[in-house]
Design a protein around this motif. Structure first.
Motif, mmCIF file in Angstrom:
data_model
loop_
_atom_site.group_PDB
_atom_site.id
_atom_site.type_symbol
_atom_site.label_atom_id
_atom_site.label_comp_id
_atom_site.label_asym_id
_atom_site.label_seq_id
_atom_site.Cartn_x
_atom_site.Cartn_y
_atom_site.Cartn_z
ATOM 1 N N VAL A 81 15.006 -7.457 61.097
ATOM 2 C CA VAL A 81 15.886 -6.710 60.219
ATOM 3 C C VAL A 81 15.871 -5.235 60.631
ATOM 4 C CG1 VAL A 81 14.071 -6.433 58.469
ATOM 5 C CG2 VAL A 81 16.471 -6.222 57.815
ATOM 6 N N ALA A 144 20.459 -4.223 55.524
ATOM 7 C CA ALA A 144 19.173 -4.779 55.107
ATOM 8 C C ALA A 144 19.036 -4.884 53.602
ATOM 9 C CB ALA A 144 18.034 -3.932 55.668
ATOM 10 N N LEU A 159 9.831 -12.897 59.406
ATOM 11 C CA LEU A 159 10.731 -11.765 59.247
ATOM 12 C C LEU A 159 10.026 -10.515 59.755
ATOM 13 C CD1 LEU A 159 13.054 -11.139 56.242
ATOM 14 C CD2 LEU A 159 11.979 -9.240 57.443
ATOM 15 N N ASP A 161 10.059 -6.390 60.545
ATOM 16 C CA ASP A 161 10.624 -5.098 60.139
ATOM 17 C C ASP A 161 9.824 -4.014 60.856
ATOM 18 O OD1 ASP A 161 11.137 -2.659 58.943
ATOM 19 O OD2 ASP A 161 10.610 -3.293 56.924
ATOM 20 N N CYS A 183 14.230 -8.955 51.625
ATOM 21 C CA CYS A 183 13.410 -9.592 52.662
ATOM 22 C C CYS A 183 12.617 -10.764 52.081
ATOM 23 C CB CYS A 183 12.455 -8.567 53.272
ATOM 24 S SG CYS A 183 13.248 -7.341 54.335
ATOM 25 N N LEU A 193 6.323 -12.221 56.241
ATOM 26 C CA LEU A 193 7.020 -10.954 56.437
ATOM 27 C C LEU A 193 6.049 -9.984 57.082
ATOM 28 C CD1 LEU A 193 9.086 -8.620 55.948
ATOM 29 C CD2 LEU A 193 8.166 -8.466 53.618
ATOM 30 N N GLN A 195 5.759 -6.028 58.248
ATOM 31 C CA GLN A 195 6.255 -4.657 58.318
ATOM 32 C C GLN A 195 5.391 -3.884 59.301
ATOM 33 O OE1 GLN A 195 6.207 -2.913 54.398
ATOM 34 N NE2 GLN A 195 8.223 -3.686 53.887
#
Length: 239
Positions: A81, A144, A159, A161, A183, A193, A195
């Motif tokens: 993303v 996003a 995912l 980021d 997200c 996820l 980050q």
């Protein structure tokens, strides 16, 4: 936010990015027009992608186990993303020995057009070849904060980021909060996820733990890369 300092610390050899420093220092990093201008700048022919923070090579040892750990029954879907013109998607697609279905999304049509051209063999490059014959890669324009057009709920096992949440947060807490919720919406129940950020865990972890209730939140230190330490914040289902 610390991300701005990191974005402006561009290595001298990456002169293409240095031309953007003035704009980044004085503009909101959540502004699409800013990134359209950055991605539209002419770049050296031998630099088809550009990565803030770090590239795929630095974190492939971190990413590949995430694709393996659950032994997904189906082809694992990966969403990057705010991919920009990063080589993260490209690296997963061309170098992963495991089959992956990768989607890169960005709100900049300039970035998306560049990456689709690179994928298809434009810009004087050869078309990209998958590292595994079943792997797939595409790029689509999407914000996003609202991924409904490209990502049904629970549709991605991984995912990624890389600095996007940091940039969105420059536009204010409401947008950053909405992005995180979005997200989490598109993440599959057993998905992860990640980050990537340079923000200190003492700042990031309390917010993630409060917002991602019902999921586990952990942090792993990465690097240093180019003398800078980064962190990978992982959000997973608690079961």
């Amino acid at each position: 936010m610390a991300v701005l300092r990191r974005l402006l610390r561009v290595p001298p050899l990456q002169a293409w990015a240095s031309a953007s420093e003035g704009s980044l220092a004085t503009s909101c990093l959540a502004d699409r027009c800013l990134w359209d201008r950055v991605h539209a700048q002419q770049r050296p022919s031998n630099v088809p992608t550009f990565d803030w923070f770090f590239g795929y090579e630095e974190v492939q040892g971190f990413l590949l186990p995430l694709l393996q750990e659950s032994r997904f029954a189906c082809l694992p879907r990966v969403l990057d993303v705010g991919c920009g013109t990063s080589g993260l998607c490209v690296g997963l697609y061309t170098q992963s020995p495991h089959p992956v279905d990768v989607l890169g999304v960005d709100f900049s049509p300039v970035a998306v057009a560049h990456m689709n051209s690179l994928l298809e063999g434009g810009q004087g490059q050869m078309p990209l070849s998958p590292g595994h014959p079943k792997s797939h890669l595409c790029f689509r324009q999407a914000n996003a904060l609202n991924l409904v057009r490209v990502a049904p709920s629970g549709s991605f096992q991984l995912l990624l980021d890389k600095g996007t949440w940091d940039a969105v947060a420059r536009g204010g807490p409401p947008g950053a909060h909405q992005m995180l919720l979005e997200c989490l919406r598109v993440l599959s129940p057993q998905g992860t996820l990640v980050q990537f950020s340079d923000e200190d865990p003492d700042v990031r972890l309390p917010y993630l733990e409060q917002t991602c209730q019902g999921r586990t939140v952990t942090v792993q230190q990465l690097g240093p890369f180019g003398g800078i330490t980064y962190f990978a914040y992982l959000v997973k289902d608690i079961h």
